[in-house]
Design an enzyme around this catalytic site. Structure first.
Site, PDB file in Angstrom:
ATOM      1  N   SER A  54      54.792  56.218  35.540  1.00 20.25           N
ATOM      2  CA  SER A  54      55.702  55.978  36.558  1.00 20.25           C
ATOM      3  C   SER A  54      56.641  57.379  36.736  1.00 20.25           C
ATOM      4  O   SER A  54      56.802  58.312  35.727  1.00 20.25           O
ATOM      5  CB  SER A  54      56.737  54.913  36.066  1.00 20.25           C
ATOM      6  OG  SER A  54      57.711  54.798  36.718  1.00 20.25           O
ATOM      7  N   TYR A  69      63.059  50.881  30.154  1.00 20.12           N
ATOM      8  CA  TYR A  69      61.768  51.263  30.884  1.00 20.12           C
ATOM      9  C   TYR A  69      61.611  52.879  30.926  1.00 20.12           C
ATOM     10  O   TYR A  69      60.205  53.289  30.680  1.00 20.12           O
ATOM     11  CB  TYR A  69      61.787  50.732  32.230  1.00 20.12           C
ATOM     12  CG  TYR A  69      60.523  50.984  33.316  1.00 20.12           C
ATOM     13  CD1 TYR A  69      59.306  50.286  32.584  1.00 20.12           C
ATOM     14  CD2 TYR A  69      60.815  51.475  34.404  1.00 20.12           C
ATOM     15  CE1 TYR A  69      58.197  50.439  33.555  1.00 20.12           C
ATOM     16  CE2 TYR A  69      59.513  51.582  34.994  1.00 20.12           C
ATOM     17  CZ  TYR A  69      58.268  51.242  34.771  1.00 20.12           C
ATOM     18  OH  TYR A  69      57.311  51.353  35.553  1.00 20.12           O
TER      19      TYR A  69
END
Length: 257
Positions: free
Chosen positions: A142, A155
């Site tokens: 990501s 995250y």
């Protein structure tokens, strides 16, 4: 034109294939000529996808698997002599709380699924990839693995670790017939990512994409993964960052409100 996979490397294992980017990637790789093996915890989802692909004339097999269960991963890996592609896609985000009040269990779960899940599959499958003579490890990370943002520390920490895993593995196996590709998407609108992050709160999930004319889709990412995988075997796409045009960074998004 994408090159067809060789006979020795035509099996592609996709984790987290029950929805979103994983399911879209399985479809794209199947269309590119790979025999796809779909793994995820939700057996009904991957079985339905395997049936869809098989009925379309492709080769697909479903295998229910929790990537955080190392014993189950090792048992799964034992079924293969060689594979050509491993797409480490399983993962996800939980919560968007600041560091001061974040739930440690959310952090633990994100680390186990995004990082240890990728580690488990990669360790178990690396000998099979090498045995093919032309293997590819794909890590779907990501843009969170490259820069941080408020409310995302858990995250972001997990995706930074996943990014480092891919980067280090590439250094450690150089000279072996295995590529390591990292695909780092930014804002991708799928049915479940934001909804899962916000524990089913549809209002909070909708706000993530509010006013953004065209976020990335799961198929956009799957198309990029398949393109990278199907480059000639001497070409390694070390890192590909994908964002919608409306997103300049993790914290700079144009919204038409």
């Amino acid at each position: 034109m994408a090159s067809a996979p060789s006979a020795a490397s035509r099996i592609a294992v996709v984790t987290g294939a029950s929805s979103g980017i994983g399911a879209a990637t399985a479809r794209r790789l199947a269309e590119a000529g790979y025999r796809v093996v779909l793994t995820a915890r939700r057996a009904d989802r991957i079985e339905a996808l395997a049936k869809e692909l098989t009925e379309a004339g492709h080769s697909a097999t479903a295998y229910p698997l929790d990537v955080t269960d190392r014993a189950a991963v090792d048992e799964f890996a034992g079924a293969f002599r060689t594979i050509g592609v491993l797409v480490n896609n399983a993962g996800g985000a939980l919560g968007a709380d600041p560091v001061a009040s974040a739930d440690p269990e959310h952090w633990r779960t994100m680390y186990e699924t995004n990082v240890l899940g990728t580690l488990n599959l990669t360790q178990a499958m690396l000998p099979k990839l090498e045995a093919s003579g032309d293997g590819t490890v794909v890590v779907v990370s990501s843009t969170a693995g490259l820069s941080t943002y408020e409310g995302g520390a858990g995250y972001v920490a997990a995706k930074h670790a996943e990014h480092v895993l891919a980067e280090t593995l590439r250094l450690e196996i150089v000279g072996k017939p295995v590529r390591v590709i990292e695909i780092a998407p930014g804002m991708v609108k799928t049915d479940e990512f934001a909804l899962t992050r916000f524990a089913g709160d549809t209002e909070k999930a909708a706000k993530v994409y509010e006013g953004v004319a065209a976020p990335l889709t799961a198929d956009d990412v799957a198309d990029s993964i398949t393109w990278a995988v199907t480059r000639p075997s001497h070409v390694n796409i070390d890192l590909m960052v994908l964002r919608p045009r409306a997103q300049a960074s993790n914290t700079k998004v144009h919204r038409e409100l």
